[in-house]
Design a protein around this motif. Sequence first.
Motif, PDB file in Angstrom:
ATOM      1  N   GLY A  91       0.981  -1.264  -0.068  1.00  0.00           N
ATOM      2  CA  GLY A  91      -0.062   0.049   0.033  1.00  0.00           C
ATOM      3  C   GLY A  91       0.625   1.448  -0.226  1.00  0.00           C
ATOM      4  N   ALA A  92       1.552   1.360   0.756  1.00  0.00           N
ATOM      5  CA  ALA A  92       2.509   2.232   0.961  1.00  0.00           C
ATOM      6  C   ALA A  92       3.627   2.686  -0.458  1.00  0.00           C
ATOM      7  N   LEU A  93       4.209   0.995  -1.212  1.00  0.00           N
ATOM      8  CA  LEU A  93       4.491   1.562  -2.286  1.00  0.00           C
ATOM      9  C   LEU A  93       3.396   1.923  -3.507  1.00  0.00           C
ATOM     10  N   ARG A  94       2.121   1.519  -3.801  1.00  0.00           N
ATOM     11  CA  ARG A  94       1.426   1.629  -4.550  1.00  0.00           C
ATOM     12  C   ARG A  94       1.373   3.438  -5.409  1.00  0.00           C
ATOM     13  N   PRO A  95       1.736   3.447  -6.560  1.00  0.00           N
ATOM     14  CA  PRO A  95       1.483   4.875  -6.742  1.00  0.00           C
ATOM     15  C   PRO A  95       0.317   5.116  -6.467  1.00  0.00           C
ATOM     16  N   THR A  96       0.370   6.210  -6.507  1.00  0.00           N
ATOM     17  CA  THR A  96      -1.053   6.926  -6.190  1.00  0.00           C
ATOM     18  C   THR A  96      -1.666   7.679  -7.623  1.00  0.00           C
ATOM     19  N   THR A  97      -2.542   6.978  -7.697  1.00  0.00           N
ATOM     20  CA  THR A  97      -3.621   7.136  -8.929  1.00  0.00           C
ATOM     21  C   THR A  97      -4.721   7.935  -8.621  1.00  0.00           C
ATOM     22  N   SER A  98      -5.272   9.205  -8.894  1.00  0.00           N
ATOM     23  CA  SER A  98      -6.284  10.114  -9.215  1.00  0.00           C
ATOM     24  C   SER A  98      -7.491   8.766  -9.699  1.00  0.00           C
ATOM     25  N   ALA A  99      -8.288  10.080  -9.964  1.00  0.00           N
ATOM     26  CA  ALA A  99      -9.480   9.251 -10.580  1.00  0.00           C
ATOM     27  C   ALA A  99      -9.400   9.857 -12.152  1.00  0.00           C
ATOM     28  N   ARG A 100     -10.291   9.807 -12.951  1.00  0.00           N
ATOM     29  CA  ARG A 100     -10.213  10.190 -14.753  1.00  0.00           C
ATOM     30  C   ARG A 100     -11.079  11.454 -14.768  1.00  0.00           C
ATOM     31  N   ARG A 101     -10.346  12.796 -15.442  1.00  0.00           N
ATOM     32  CA  ARG A 101     -11.510  13.882 -14.820  1.00  0.00           C
ATOM     33  C   ARG A 101     -12.539  13.392 -16.328  1.00  0.00           C
ATOM     34  N   ARG A 102     -13.305  13.877 -16.051  1.00  0.00           N
ATOM     35  CA  ARG A 102     -14.670  14.623 -16.734  1.00  0.00           C
ATOM     36  C   ARG A 102     -14.676  15.473 -18.114  1.00  0.00           C
ATOM     37  N   SER A 103     -15.127  15.842 -18.725  1.00  0.00           N
ATOM     38  CA  SER A 103     -15.149  15.950 -19.768  1.00  0.00           C
ATOM     39  C   SER A 103     -16.127  16.998 -19.628  1.00  0.00           C
ATOM     40  N   PHE A 104     -16.396  18.517 -19.072  1.00  0.00           N
ATOM     41  CA  PHE A 104     -17.862  18.617 -19.175  1.00  0.00           C
ATOM     42  C   PHE A 104     -18.100  19.729 -20.433  1.00  0.00           C
ATOM     43  N   THR A 105     -18.117  19.446 -21.342  1.00  0.00           N
ATOM     44  CA  THR A 105     -17.936  20.084 -22.131  1.00  0.00           C
ATOM     45  C   THR A 105     -19.180  19.845 -23.464  1.00  0.00           C
TER      46      THR A 105
END
Length: 107
Positions: A91-105
């Motif tokens: 868990g400590a070594l796992r890369p941190t990823t964020s949720a994909r950004r949604r397109s607001f167009t």
Amino acid sequence: MKPLSVDEAAAFVRLPVSTFRRIAKENDVPRAKIGKRVIYLDIDLVAMVQKLQNAPAAAGVAKEKHSCQSNNVVRFGGAISQNQMERDLEGALRPTTSARRRSFTTA
């Protein structure tokens, strides 16, 4: 009788502030708290120094070494299982990823 702040009291007994606080707490040196300030009296500090001169081991200045006995051991933390340690490490070594950004167009 002269009231002294913590810094002044530590300078009065010629100790670092952290050491003075520890020794004052261990020896129950009388103090008064006014708002956020702690006040010591110089005569109480003189009595503390005299007490330390008469019994330095009781004040925590010079501690005796004790042999390790099973009823004398204090454990802090402790060993965890191999699986728990591996999960924590992964868990400590796992890369941190964020949720994909949604397109607001709008289309």
